[in-house]
Design an enzyme around this catalytic site. Structure first.
Site, PDB file in Angstrom:
ATOM      1  N   ARG A  10      17.465  34.781  45.427  1.00 46.44           N
ATOM      2  CA  ARG A  10      16.651  33.571  45.249  1.00 46.44           C
ATOM      3  C   ARG A  10      17.041  32.507  46.260  1.00 46.44           C
ATOM      4  O   ARG A  10      18.214  32.331  46.565  1.00 46.44           O
ATOM      5  CB  ARG A  10      16.861  33.004  43.839  1.00 46.44           C
ATOM      6  CG  ARG A  10      16.211  33.824  42.744  1.00 46.44           C
ATOM      7  CD  ARG A  10      14.704  33.853  42.865  1.00 46.44           C
ATOM      8  NE  ARG A  10      14.105  32.544  42.662  1.00 46.44           N
ATOM      9  CZ  ARG A  10      13.709  32.072  41.499  1.00 46.44           C
ATOM     10  NH1 ARG A  10      13.826  32.796  40.419  1.00 46.44           N
ATOM     11  NH2 ARG A  10      13.172  30.870  41.397  1.00 46.44           N
ATOM     12  N   GLY A  29      22.436  24.586  41.729  1.00 52.64           N
ATOM     13  CA  GLY A  29      23.368  25.621  41.239  1.00 52.64           C
ATOM     14  C   GLY A  29      24.646  25.663  42.046  1.00 52.64           C
ATOM     15  O   GLY A  29      24.739  25.095  43.139  1.00 52.64           O
ATOM     16  N   ASP A 142      25.403  39.073  46.872  1.00 53.57           N
ATOM     17  CA  ASP A 142      25.240  39.668  45.556  1.00 53.57           C
ATOM     18  C   ASP A 142      24.550  41.017  45.433  1.00 53.57           C
ATOM     19  O   ASP A 142      24.012  41.573  46.386  1.00 53.57           O
ATOM     20  CB  ASP A 142      24.611  38.647  44.609  1.00 53.57           C
ATOM     21  CG  ASP A 142      25.386  38.606  43.296  1.00 53.57           C
ATOM     22  OD1 ASP A 142      26.349  39.367  43.166  1.00 53.57           O
ATOM     23  OD2 ASP A 142      25.015  37.823  42.410  1.00 53.57           O
ATOM     24  N   ARG A 283      24.477  32.166  29.900  1.00 51.13           N
ATOM     25  CA  ARG A 283      23.127  32.739  29.915  1.00 51.13           C
ATOM     26  C   ARG A 283      23.092  33.733  28.770  1.00 51.13           C
ATOM     27  O   ARG A 283      24.127  34.333  28.437  1.00 51.13           O
ATOM     28  CB  ARG A 283      22.879  33.501  31.229  1.00 51.13           C
ATOM     29  CG  ARG A 283      22.424  32.635  32.367  1.00 51.13           C
ATOM     30  CD  ARG A 283      22.102  33.450  33.601  1.00 51.13           C
ATOM     31  NE  ARG A 283      23.190  34.344  33.972  1.00 51.13           N
ATOM     32  CZ  ARG A 283      23.229  35.630  33.682  1.00 51.13           C
ATOM     33  NH1 ARG A 283      22.230  36.222  33.029  1.00 51.13           N
ATOM     34  NH2 ARG A 283      24.243  36.364  34.051  1.00 51.13           N
ATOM     35  N   ALA A 388      33.829  27.827  32.514  1.00 55.18           N
ATOM     36  CA  ALA A 388      35.214  27.526  32.133  1.00 55.18           C
ATOM     37  C   ALA A 388      35.799  26.477  33.072  1.00 55.18           C
ATOM     38  O   ALA A 388      36.486  25.534  32.640  1.00 55.18           O
ATOM     39  CB  ALA A 388      36.047  28.808  32.190  1.00 55.18           C
ATOM     40  N   GLU A 390      34.086  24.342  34.929  1.00 49.94           N
ATOM     41  CA  GLU A 390      33.360  23.075  34.805  1.00 49.94           C
ATOM     42  C   GLU A 390      33.862  22.284  33.596  1.00 49.94           C
ATOM     43  O   GLU A 390      34.013  21.063  33.659  1.00 49.94           O
ATOM     44  CB  GLU A 390      31.857  23.353  34.684  1.00 49.94           C
ATOM     45  CG  GLU A 390      31.274  23.942  35.973  1.00 49.94           C
ATOM     46  CD  GLU A 390      29.869  24.517  35.820  1.00 49.94           C
ATOM     47  OE1 GLU A 390      29.358  25.075  36.801  1.00 49.94           O
ATOM     48  OE2 GLU A 390      29.276  24.421  34.721  1.00 49.94           O
ATOM     49  N   ASP A 508      48.609  64.197  72.996  1.00 47.90           N
ATOM     50  CA  ASP A 508      48.873  64.590  71.607  1.00 47.90           C
ATOM     51  C   ASP A 508      47.742  65.546  71.186  1.00 47.90           C
ATOM     52  O   ASP A 508      46.659  65.534  71.774  1.00 47.90           O
ATOM     53  CB  ASP A 508      48.886  63.324  70.740  1.00 47.90           C
ATOM     54  CG  ASP A 508      48.789  63.635  69.270  1.00 47.90           C
ATOM     55  OD1 ASP A 508      49.609  64.429  68.798  1.00 47.90           O
ATOM     56  OD2 ASP A 508      47.886  63.078  68.604  1.00 47.90           O
ATOM     57  N   ASP A 689      47.163  59.455  68.512  1.00 48.71           N
ATOM     58  CA  ASP A 689      46.458  58.724  67.449  1.00 48.71           C
ATOM     59  C   ASP A 689      47.353  58.165  66.356  1.00 48.71           C
ATOM     60  O   ASP A 689      46.976  57.223  65.686  1.00 48.71           O
ATOM     61  CB  ASP A 689      45.426  59.640  66.788  1.00 48.71           C
ATOM     62  CG  ASP A 689      46.091  60.667  65.913  1.00 48.71           C
ATOM     63  OD1 ASP A 689      46.969  61.395  66.423  1.00 48.71           O
ATOM     64  OD2 ASP A 689      45.781  60.725  64.714  1.00 48.71           O
TER      65      ASP A 689
END
Ligand code: GDG
Length: 736
Positions: A10, A29, A142, A283, A388, A390, A508, A689
């Site tokens: 969004r 937000g 997300d 929510r 929590a 906030e 090698d 390597d």
């Protein structure tokens, strides 16, 4: 430096269309606030879905909408109703969300919605590709967009891409159940930096990468082809100042300016100052454990009946994803539970639960935070839980108690809160009692530590530390690239090669001339390699040495008839011109009988591992074991061996998925130096390597052309990406 592009499902802007005119209102937000410092000025762009479907947007308003969004530095991806259904409500919220929150039974594995998820992710990627330049920095947010990093990487290999997951990453046992697990991991690995809230999610992710994709992981770096991807944790903070200042402003307000909600809360508070408000805000989502909290509240009232008529639970459940069936069922369950508990315990003057099923304006949120004595936030699983943080930020007099679920990411940094297991009703009831009776001094002590941390590591810091880390990855990449053998560098090396009077080459074998094989005996040379080595070996004034940790019998079989010079077992044996191997170093092997049983006990306890016995060394191979378990056992073995070999002249070499015990006076560096002393060489080349080759890189003179295969840390001057590139390099020597 290019621009910053942020991508999330969004946009941080709400669009409203009324009477043919458009208004774009910026949202407030946490993410939007956190990104403010990153998303500002003319050099950043935010791409996302506007919230309106293609069907909602009248064609004639399209360009007005684009302009309105552009004013907020935003650009939209338009989705059809069907796409929103399959991509957002479907795969994102019926497959990934439940699975990543450990609700395996809710996860639907539907091919159609997976296909829509893919095509919508491609839409987002295309929108980025349309706007992004090669030196831009892209930050993708997300679980809805996990395939986007790879989709962008394919078309823009050099662009800098960061990805942050806001929800938990589940353990391998859960993640592996998803049919498209491989594609999802590959999608994420298009990033340069992958961020999680906490270390646990990071470690689950790395474990899935190792087990499902079989990739090499070293600490928190993942090696894919020629790229290094960093994985790290960045616990998201809040806009501390905003919440603190809102609470201060709230405290200064005259009674008549208070909101209606606040006035009601005050009336109830005044009726009995000993009354306590418990606050629960989430929510409406099954991961948040609201129903469990209600059952626990009932349990508490029965266990501590003295608090009847004294406490009140305020529940704010914000409507969310209400067209997903599980959410509808949950809504019904909560409605019924609230009704039942209120019916059971209410008195004429007391209703134990106040239940709001709606979203509230920010001002009311502050009313609730500042009026509640106890915040009771006990999700069953939560990526972070910002509520929590906030709540604590608004406690300007530092009173108030936070009861927080251990299963929330925020529990990791909020140790001073009362941490509980949301499934343990007994513990919850006792903790509520502890919270009610907690002395004010203790409340203040706990909150003041919490506040200091939240103020310091706020959301802006979070965004900056992610961006800095992403830019750091870019610098690292640039440093690597600066050592890559480019065409111009190759020409310089070839010039020295051709003009040299006498050349010495050390090559090698495993991981350099040939790739790794699960069974080392099967990783024999191919025809092309023989042909290449033949040419180099026959070049005039060129001494070519194969230099390996391998045993002499294998190399006798593979190469002796060819007559190449060879040094094996890290420098114990040497063969020249096709002669039988001779000892190069005087070494003992009487220690082997002591060490062998130790290695055998590790073989017995580590399925897939085995011992390779050479004349003067013992190697424990663990390439075919479970990767996590194998590394764990390797660490354990290293500790055991180090304590065992103590004063003996032995050393433990930790190679690529192999741990080898051998005499300490033998290594490739010492052996190569001895060869160097035998002639007057004016071109010396060494390639390898793993870290047994680092002895050569370190000991050979500075003028040596040392080359590391792969991007790990090295003392070599140059690197090439893989064994194919090694061949290309040697072919150019062959043609010189
Ligand atoms: C996801 C992850 C992770 C809530 N009700 C109202 C309201 N809010 C605001 C809160 C808070 C935010 O919404 C909720 O954030 P959470 O972190 O608690 O939870 P999710 O929405 O599930 O977020 C989560 C987060 O992403 C960030 O990475 O922490 O674990 O699941 O800021 O204040 N705001 C207003 N009215 C409300 O009624 N105005």
């Amino acid at each position: 430096m290019g621009k910053t592009i942020i991508i999330s499902n969004r946009l941080p802007v709400q669009l409203q269309i009324s009477n043919g005119s458009i208004t774009a209102i910026p949202s407030v937000g946490g993410l939007a606030t956190g990104m403010k410092s990153v998303h500002s000025g003319g050099d950043s762009l935010w791409i996302g879905w506007s919230g309106l479907t293609e069907e909602d947007i009248p064609k004639e308003l399209e360009s007005d909408i684009d302009n309105a969004l552009a004013e907020h530095g935003s650009s939209k991806v338009t989705l059809t109703k069907g796409e929103v259904e399959g991509f957002y409500f479907g795969f994102s919220n019926r497959t990934i969300w439940p699975l990543f929150h450990y609700f395996l039974e809710y996860s639907e594995f539907e091919l159609d919605s997976w296909n829509t998820y893919k095509s919508v992710n491609q839409k987002f990627a295309d929108a980025i590709l349309e706007k992004a330049g090669d030196d831009d920095t892209i930050w993708i947010h997300d679980y809805q967009l996990m395939l986007v990093p790879q989709m962008v990487r394919e078309k823009r290999p050099t662009v800098s891409i960061g990805f942050f997951l806001h929800i938990p990453f589940p353990s391998f046992e859960i993640f592996r159940t998803m049919p498209w697990r491989k594609e999802v991991l590959e999608g994420l690995l298009g990033s340069d930096l992958i961020g999680f809230h906490i270390y646990d999610y990071e470690r689950h992710f790395l474990s899935s990468v190792r087990r499902i994709l079989g990739l090499e992981v070293s600490f928190n770096d993942i090696y894919v082809d020629n790229r290094v991807i960093k994985v790290d944790s960045f616990p998201m903070g809040i806009d501390y100042k905003k919440f603190k200042e809102a609470a201060e402003e709230h405290a200064r307000r005259s009674p008549e300016k208070l909101s209606e909600l606040q006035q009601r809360l005050n009336t109830h508070k005044k009726s009995d100052p000993d009354n306590k408000f418990f606050l629960s805000i989430d929510r409406l989502d099954y991961s948040k454990g609201i129903a469990k909290r209600l059952y626990a509240f009932e349990y508490f009232l029965n266990k501590y009946p003295q608090y009847k008529e004294k406490v009140r639970l305020i529940i704010l459940a914000v409507p969310s994803r209400s067209n997903v069936p599980q959410y509808q069922l949950l809504k019904r369950e909560i409605d019924e539970l609230v009704g039942r508990i209120n019916g059971e315990f209410s008195t004429v003057s007391w209703t134990p639960i106040w239940y709001f099923y709606r979203s509230m304006p920010f001002e009311n949120l502050i009313d609730l935070y500042t009026s509640s004595d106890i915040a009771w936030l006990t999700p069953l699983r939560d990526g972070m839980n910002l509520v929590a943080k906030e709540y604590v930020a608004t406690r300007i007099d530092q009173t108030g108690v936070l009861i927080l679920s251990e299963m929330a990411g925020s529990a990791n940094e909020m140790n001073e809160s009362l941490l509980i297991n949301p499934n343990n009703f007994e513990q919850i009831a006792d903790t509520l009692h502890q919270a009610i009776t907690m002395p004010v001094e203790e409340q203040k002590a706990r909150n003041s530590s919490l506040q200091k941390r939240l103020e310091r590591y706020n959301v802006e810091k979070w965004a900056h530390s992610f961006m800095n880390s992403l830019l750091g990855q870019r610098d690292l990449e640039a440093a690597h690239v600066s050592r890559l053998i480019t065409e111009a560098r190759l020409q310089g090396i070839l010039k020295d090669y051709t003009s040299a009077k006498r050349r010495l080459l050390f090559l090698d074998y495993d991981g350099t001339l040939a790739g790794f094989h699960n069974d080392p005996q099967k990783a024999g040379p191919d025809a092309e390699l023989y042909e290449l080595l033949d040419i180099l070996h026959q070049q005039e004034n060129t001494d070519l040495f194969l230099i390996s940790g391998r045993d002499k019998d294998t190399f006798t079989r593979w190469f002796l008839p060819k007559g190449y010079h060879m040094i094996v077992e890290h420098g114990v044996w040497i063969s020249r011109h096709g002669e039988q191997f001779k000892l190069l170093e005087n070494v003992k092997n009487d220690w082997m009988d002591k060490i062998r049983p130790v290695l055998e006990s590790f073989v017995d306890r580590t399925p897939g591992s085995f011992i390779e016995e050479k004349n003067y060394s013992l190697a424990w191979h663990y390439r075919n074991t479970d990767p996590d378990f194998g590394s764990l056992r390797a660490t354990e073995l290293s500790t055991v061996l180090t304590s065992l070999i103590g004063t003996d002249d032995l050393s433990v070499l930790n190679g690529n998925k192999v741990m080898e015990v051998k005499s300490s006076n033998v290594n490739k560096g010492r052996a190569s130096l001895r060869m160097l002393g035998e002639n007057d060489y004016d071109f010396v080349f060494a390639i390898g390597d793993d870290w047994t080759d680092e002895f050569m890189f370190q000991e050979l003179p500075e003028s040596t052309v040392t080359v590391k295969v792969g991007r790990q840390k090295t003392a070599a001057r140059y690197f090439v990406e893989n064994t194919d590139k090694v061949r290309e390099l040697l072919k150019s020597f062959a043609k010189a």
